[in-house]
Motif scaffolding. Structure first.
Motif, short mmCIF file in Angstrom:
data_model
loop_
_atom_site.label_atom_id
_atom_site.label_comp_id
_atom_site.label_asym_id
_atom_site.label_seq_id
_atom_site.Cartn_x
_atom_site.Cartn_y
_atom_site.Cartn_z
N ALA A 116 2.78 -11.23 35.11
CA ALA A 116 1.86 -12.34 35.31
C ALA A 116 0.60 -12.17 34.47
O ALA A 116 0.10 -13.13 33.88
CB ALA A 116 1.50 -12.47 36.78
N GLN A 117 0.08 -10.95 34.41
CA GLN A 117 -1.12 -10.69 33.62
C GLN A 117 -0.86 -10.92 32.13
O GLN A 117 -1.70 -11.47 31.41
CB GLN A 117 -1.61 -9.26 33.84
N LEU A 118 0.32 -10.53 31.67
CA LEU A 118 0.68 -10.75 30.28
C LEU A 118 0.79 -12.24 29.97
O LEU A 118 0.30 -12.72 28.94
CB LEU A 118 2.00 -10.04 29.97
N ILE A 119 1.43 -12.99 30.86
CA ILE A 119 1.56 -14.43 30.67
C ILE A 119 0.19 -15.09 30.61
O ILE A 119 -0.08 -15.95 29.76
CB ILE A 119 2.40 -15.04 31.81
N SER A 120 -0.70 -14.68 31.50
CA SER A 120 -2.05 -15.23 31.53
C SER A 120 -2.79 -14.94 30.23
O SER A 120 -3.39 -15.85 29.63
CB SER A 120 -2.83 -14.64 32.72
N GLY A 149 -6.89 -17.60 35.11
CA GLY A 149 -6.26 -16.30 35.36
C GLY A 149 -6.39 -15.87 36.81
O GLY A 149 -5.46 -15.28 37.38
N HIS A 150 -7.55 -16.13 37.42
CA HIS A 150 -7.73 -15.78 38.83
C HIS A 150 -6.69 -16.50 39.70
O HIS A 150 -6.10 -15.91 40.60
CB HIS A 150 -9.14 -16.15 39.30
N THR A 151 -6.50 -17.79 39.42
CA THR A 151 -5.55 -18.58 40.21
C THR A 151 -4.12 -18.09 40.00
O THR A 151 -3.35 -17.93 40.97
CB THR A 151 -5.65 -20.07 39.83
N ALA A 206 -2.70 -25.44 36.27
CA ALA A 206 -1.83 -24.64 35.42
C ALA A 206 -1.64 -23.25 36.00
O ALA A 206 -0.54 -22.69 35.95
CB ALA A 206 -2.42 -24.54 34.01
N GLY A 207 -2.68 -22.67 36.58
CA GLY A 207 -2.56 -21.35 37.20
C GLY A 207 -1.58 -21.36 38.35
O GLY A 207 -0.72 -20.47 38.47
N TRP A 208 -1.70 -22.36 39.22
CA TRP A 208 -0.74 -22.47 40.33
C TRP A 208 0.68 -22.68 39.82
O TRP A 208 1.62 -22.05 40.30
CB TRP A 208 -1.13 -23.65 41.23
N ALA A 209 0.82 -23.57 38.85
CA ALA A 209 2.16 -23.92 38.34
C ALA A 209 2.83 -22.74 37.66
O ALA A 209 3.99 -22.42 37.94
CB ALA A 209 2.05 -25.10 37.37
N ILE A 210 2.10 -22.06 36.78
CA ILE A 210 2.70 -20.92 36.07
C ILE A 210 3.01 -19.79 37.04
O ILE A 210 4.05 -19.14 36.95
CB ILE A 210 1.75 -20.45 34.95
N GLY A 211 2.10 -19.56 38.00
CA GLY A 211 2.36 -18.53 39.00
C GLY A 211 3.60 -18.83 39.83
O GLY A 211 4.43 -17.95 40.09
#
Length: 228
Positions: A116-120, A149-151, A206-211
């Motif tokens: 997840a951190q890499l994707i962000s 990134g936080h989300t 976008a943060g919610w969706a990607i997560g």
């Protein structure tokens, strides 16, 4: 993604994949809406601005709505997706999994958070969207704006915690409760980012969706996240 009952030898339980499919479709729709704000001057980006201004004093846009103590609460909420909480909480939970002799789950946890951190990081680098300049920032910022990134990290971190911890409980209600708390936490973190003026609402979407999409992918690739 929210079903933790074991799979039968014959294959997935009926109804499980449709549930993940619904989550995936919803996440893709949110991501599409968020991405549209990057290219629209009078569309979604206008909505971004309207939402952000709704959370500010009309006479003083640099003043968030609500008493000062509520601003402190929002800063506390935003910290739940920060690197300190993510890494610290991940290490503490990894220790719990290790003591439970769930060594494989430690690797799953590490892979989920690191991925997840890499994707962000890659997404921020590619999009390079500037932070909002419409209102003052009520929290420190260190990177580009899209996605939040936080989300994203709050979504992946707390949902991963819930999915792995759920394996210790037989009661479906307890497992559903753990997931509910995880998603409430992710929602609170995302809302705090907009309230504090450090992200556009579309960054948070976008943060919610990607997560969520990352968790759907992991739940398909890692059987441990689907059942005991």
């Amino acid at each position: 993604m929210q079903d933790f009952t074991p799979e039968s030898a014959a294959g997935p339980q009926p109804g499980r994949w449709p549930r993940r499919l619904i989550v995936g479709v919803a996440a893709v729709a949110l991501l599409a809406l968020a991405v549209s704000s990057l290219f629209a001057d009078g569309g979604a980006h206008t909505l971004d601005r309207q939402i952000m201004l709704l959370l500010r004093n009309p006479q003083a846009p640099d003043d968030p709505l609500g008493p000062h103590w509520f601003e402190d609460v929002m800063r506390d909420m935003t910290g739940l997706g920060g690197i300190g909480v993510v890494v610290g909480g991940g290490l503490l939970f990894a220790g719990y999994l290790w003591l439970r002799r769930r060594r494989g789950d430690v690797l799953i946890l590490a892979g989920s958070l690191a991925g997840a951190q890499l994707i962000s990081a890659v997404s921020k680098l590619l999009v390079a969207r500037p932070r909002p300049d419409l209102v003052s920032h009520e929290a420190q910022i260190y990177s580009a704006s899209f996605p939040s990134g936080h989300t994203l990290m709050a979504t992946v971190t707390w949902v991963t915690f819930a999915m792995l911890l759920a394996a210790d409980f037989e009661d479906r209600r307890v497992r559903d409760y753990l997931l509910l708390i995880a998603w409430i936490t992710a929602i609170a973190v995302g809302c705090s980012r907009v309230y504090l003026g450090v992200h556009w609402p579309s960054d948070v979407l976008a943060g919610w969706a990607i997560g969520a999409l990352w968790m759907v992918v992991l739940s398909r690739l890692v059987p441990r996240l689907r059942g005991r």
